[in-house]
Motif scaffolding. Structure first.
Motif, PDB file in Angstrom:
ATOM      1  N   SER A   1     238.013  29.206  60.126  1.00 44.56           N
ATOM      2  CA  SER A   1     236.624  29.194  59.885  1.00 44.56           C
ATOM      3  C   SER A   1     235.863  30.031  60.800  1.00 44.56           C
ATOM      4  N   VAL A   2     234.909  30.560  60.382  1.00 42.70           N
ATOM      5  CA  VAL A   2     234.056  31.582  60.967  1.00 42.70           C
ATOM      6  C   VAL A   2     232.715  31.041  61.110  1.00 42.70           C
ATOM      7  N   LEU A   3     232.273  31.141  62.543  1.00 38.23           N
ATOM      8  CA  LEU A   3     230.822  30.774  62.626  1.00 38.23           C
ATOM      9  C   LEU A   3     230.063  31.786  63.220  1.00 38.23           C
ATOM     10  N   ALA A   4     228.858  32.000  62.330  1.00 37.44           N
ATOM     11  CA  ALA A   4     227.815  33.053  62.773  1.00 37.44           C
ATOM     12  C   ALA A   4     226.511  32.356  63.049  1.00 37.44           C
ATOM     13  N   THR A   5     226.210  32.881  64.356  1.00 37.80           N
ATOM     14  CA  THR A   5     224.699  32.016  64.848  1.00 37.80           C
ATOM     15  C   THR A   5     223.736  33.160  65.184  1.00 37.80           C
ATOM     16  N   ARG A   6     222.421  32.927  64.816  1.00 37.88           N
ATOM     17  CA  ARG A   6     221.623  33.906  65.254  1.00 37.88           C
ATOM     18  C   ARG A   6     221.117  33.488  66.756  1.00 37.88           C
ATOM     19  N   THR A   7     220.909  34.443  67.639  1.00 39.68           N
ATOM     20  CA  THR A   7     220.477  34.462  68.943  1.00 39.68           C
ATOM     21  C   THR A   7     219.358  35.360  69.114  1.00 39.68           C
ATOM     22  N   GLU A   8     218.734  35.258  70.218  1.00 44.32           N
ATOM     23  CA  GLU A   8     217.366  36.101  70.630  1.00 44.32           C
ATOM     24  C   GLU A   8     217.910  37.435  70.543  1.00 44.32           C
ATOM     25  N   SER A   9     218.878  37.877  70.994  1.00 47.35           N
ATOM     26  CA  SER A   9     219.339  39.096  71.016  1.00 47.35           C
ATOM     27  C   SER A   9     219.991  39.752  69.705  1.00 47.35           C
ATOM     28  N   GLY A  10     220.303  38.667  68.833  1.00 46.84           N
ATOM     29  CA  GLY A  10     221.234  39.263  67.536  1.00 46.84           C
ATOM     30  C   GLY A  10     221.890  38.325  66.853  1.00 46.84           C
ATOM     31  N   LEU A  11     223.065  38.262  66.795  1.00 46.55           N
ATOM     32  CA  LEU A  11     223.811  37.507  66.128  1.00 46.55           C
ATOM     33  C   LEU A  11     225.048  37.179  67.169  1.00 46.55           C
ATOM     34  N   LYS A  12     225.820  36.093  66.840  1.00 48.28           N
ATOM     35  CA  LYS A  12     226.951  35.688  67.431  1.00 48.28           C
ATOM     36  C   LYS A  12     227.951  35.221  66.649  1.00 48.28           C
ATOM     37  N   ILE A  13     229.242  35.743  66.429  1.00 48.18           N
ATOM     38  CA  ILE A  13     230.074  35.516  65.492  1.00 48.18           C
ATOM     39  C   ILE A  13     231.232  34.866  66.367  1.00 48.18           C
ATOM     40  N   LYS A  14     231.833  33.559  65.949  1.00 46.15           N
ATOM     41  CA  LYS A  14     233.064  32.895  66.627  1.00 46.15           C
ATOM     42  C   LYS A  14     233.829  32.706  65.381  1.00 46.15           C
ATOM     43  N   ALA A  15     235.090  33.301  65.626  1.00 44.20           N
ATOM     44  CA  ALA A  15     236.391  33.273  64.686  1.00 44.20           C
ATOM     45  C   ALA A  15     237.674  33.094  65.669  1.00 44.20           C
ATOM     46  N   GLY A  16     238.097  31.832  65.627  1.00 46.95           N
ATOM     47  CA  GLY A  16     239.286  31.510  66.264  1.00 46.95           C
ATOM     48  C   GLY A  16     238.894  31.579  67.739  1.00 46.95           C
ATOM     49  N   ASP A  17     239.669  32.319  68.376  1.00 42.57           N
ATOM     50  CA  ASP A  17     239.378  32.661  69.853  1.00 42.57           C
ATOM     51  C   ASP A  17     238.635  33.622  70.215  1.00 42.57           C
ATOM     52  N   VAL A  18     238.052  34.495  69.490  1.00 41.01           N
ATOM     53  CA  VAL A  18     237.371  35.777  69.297  1.00 41.01           C
ATOM     54  C   VAL A  18     235.744  35.437  69.086  1.00 41.01           C
ATOM     55  N   GLU A  19     235.018  36.250  70.069  1.00 38.89           N
ATOM     56  CA  GLU A  19     233.794  36.035  69.732  1.00 38.89           C
ATOM     57  C   GLU A  19     233.122  37.497  69.819  1.00 38.89           C
ATOM     58  N   VAL A  20     232.319  37.678  68.678  1.00 38.30           N
ATOM     59  CA  VAL A  20     231.493  39.037  68.857  1.00 38.30           C
ATOM     60  C   VAL A  20     229.950  38.766  68.812  1.00 38.30           C
ATOM     61  N   THR A  21     229.604  39.484  70.104  1.00 37.06           N
ATOM     62  CA  THR A  21     228.030  39.167  70.516  1.00 37.06           C
ATOM     63  C   THR A  21     227.147  40.357  70.210  1.00 37.06           C
ATOM     64  N   GLN A  22     226.168  40.272  69.563  1.00 36.91           N
ATOM     65  CA  GLN A  22     225.229  41.482  69.410  1.00 36.91           C
ATOM     66  C   GLN A  22     224.172  41.373  70.446  1.00 36.91           C
ATOM     67  N   SER A  23     223.906  42.709  70.803  1.00 35.54           N
ATOM     68  CA  SER A  23     222.916  42.704  71.876  1.00 35.54           C
ATOM     69  C   SER A  23     222.068  44.061  71.767  1.00 35.54           C
ATOM     70  N   ASP A  24     220.829  44.323  72.494  1.00 40.42           N
ATOM     71  CA  ASP A  24     220.257  45.307  72.067  1.00 40.42           C
ATOM     72  C   ASP A  24     220.918  46.741  72.572  1.00 40.42           C
ATOM     73  N   ASP A  25     221.950  46.411  73.323  1.00 43.89           N
ATOM     74  CA  ASP A  25     222.767  47.504  73.693  1.00 43.89           C
ATOM     75  C   ASP A  25     223.855  47.880  72.623  1.00 43.89           C
ATOM     76  N   GLY A  26     224.044  46.928  71.611  1.00 42.42           N
ATOM     77  CA  GLY A  26     225.173  47.223  70.623  1.00 42.42           C
ATOM     78  C   GLY A  26     226.024  45.768  70.371  1.00 42.42           C
ATOM     79  N   VAL A  27     227.323  45.817  70.432  1.00 41.16           N
ATOM     80  CA  VAL A  27     228.047  44.879  69.990  1.00 41.16           C
ATOM     81  C   VAL A  27     229.129  44.689  71.153  1.00 41.16           C
ATOM     82  N   GLU A  28     229.598  43.578  71.627  1.00 36.75           N
ATOM     83  CA  GLU A  28     230.709  43.431  72.228  1.00 36.75           C
ATOM     84  C   GLU A  28     231.530  42.387  71.622  1.00 36.75           C
ATOM     85  N   VAL A  29     232.869  42.699  71.576  1.00 40.16           N
ATOM     86  CA  VAL A  29     234.234  41.927  70.983  1.00 40.16           C
ATOM     87  C   VAL A  29     234.800  41.474  72.300  1.00 40.16           C
TER      88      VAL A  29
END
Length: 202
Positions: free
Chosen positions: A169-197
């Motif tokens: 399962s993959v969970l995508a959540t909207r945050t103040e700075s963008g989107l946060k995606i959770k898949a297994g043990d990985v997080e993809v966080t979006q911010s104004d500076d870009g994306v961090e995996v």
């Protein structure tokens, strides 16, 4: 008389009635005699002679060590054969070879371990990917301990997040700075500076 294999002395014998001259280990004073060619001459029917044998079978067998040994023992002349063997052993020169040392006492050669290439250095970050905990699985492809596959794509000199593949399962959540995606043990966080995996932080 002639000499056969290993200088064993053989004696010549012939029937008193004439015929071929045979070879035998020893012409007895009484009793039968057995020739090398296998004939048994009864007691009193033969005589010892000093001429050379002309029996082809006896001459051929006089070159066969096994035949001569067997003939000696058949006539109970084994002690004579043993005496000749001991004389030959005394005449041989002693073997003065230096024997090599036992293998256990030899110095064992030093076996150096095979040279290993230096481990490939993985940077702490590769563009938008924090590599800690990930294993490289090909050009721009990384795998997390739980099997999440992250594909990175090169833009100029920078690596950017391109794709995430996970069978769970993959969970995508909207945050103040963008989107946060959770898949297994990985997080993809979006911010104004870009994306961090990165892997989930404990």
């Amino acid at each position: 008389m002639i000499y056969g294999v290993h200088q064993i002395k053989l004696e010549s014998v012939r029937r008193k009635s004439g015929g071929r001259i045979h070879l035998t280990p020893r012409v007895p004073r009484s009793g039968p005699v057995t020739t090398l060619c296998g004939q048994i001459l009864p007691d009193g029917s033969f005589t010892a002679v000093d001429t050379e044998a002309d029996c082809a079978n006896c001459i051929r067998r006089s070159k066969d060590q096994a035949r001569i040994s067997g003939a000696f023992f058949e006539q109970e002349e084994g002690s004579e054969l043993l005496r000749l063997s001991l004389e030959q052993a005394r005449e041989r020169k002693p073997n003065l070879r230096v024997l090599p040392q036992p293998a256990a006492s030899r110095e064992k050669p030093v076996v150096w371990p095979a040279a290993k290439p230096p481990p490939e250095t993985i940077p702490e970050t590769l563009g938008e990917l924090v590599t800690r905990g990930f294993k490289p699985s090909g050009e721009g492809v990384w795998r997390s301990p739980q099997g999440v596959i992250v594909r990175m794509r090169k833009h100029g000199k920078e690596w950017r997040f391109a794709e995430l593949v996970f069978e769970g399962s993959v969970l995508a959540t909207r945050t103040e700075s963008g989107l946060k995606i959770k898949a297994g043990d990985v997080e993809v966080t979006q911010s104004d500076d870009g994306v961090e995996v990165h892997l989930k932080r404990n």
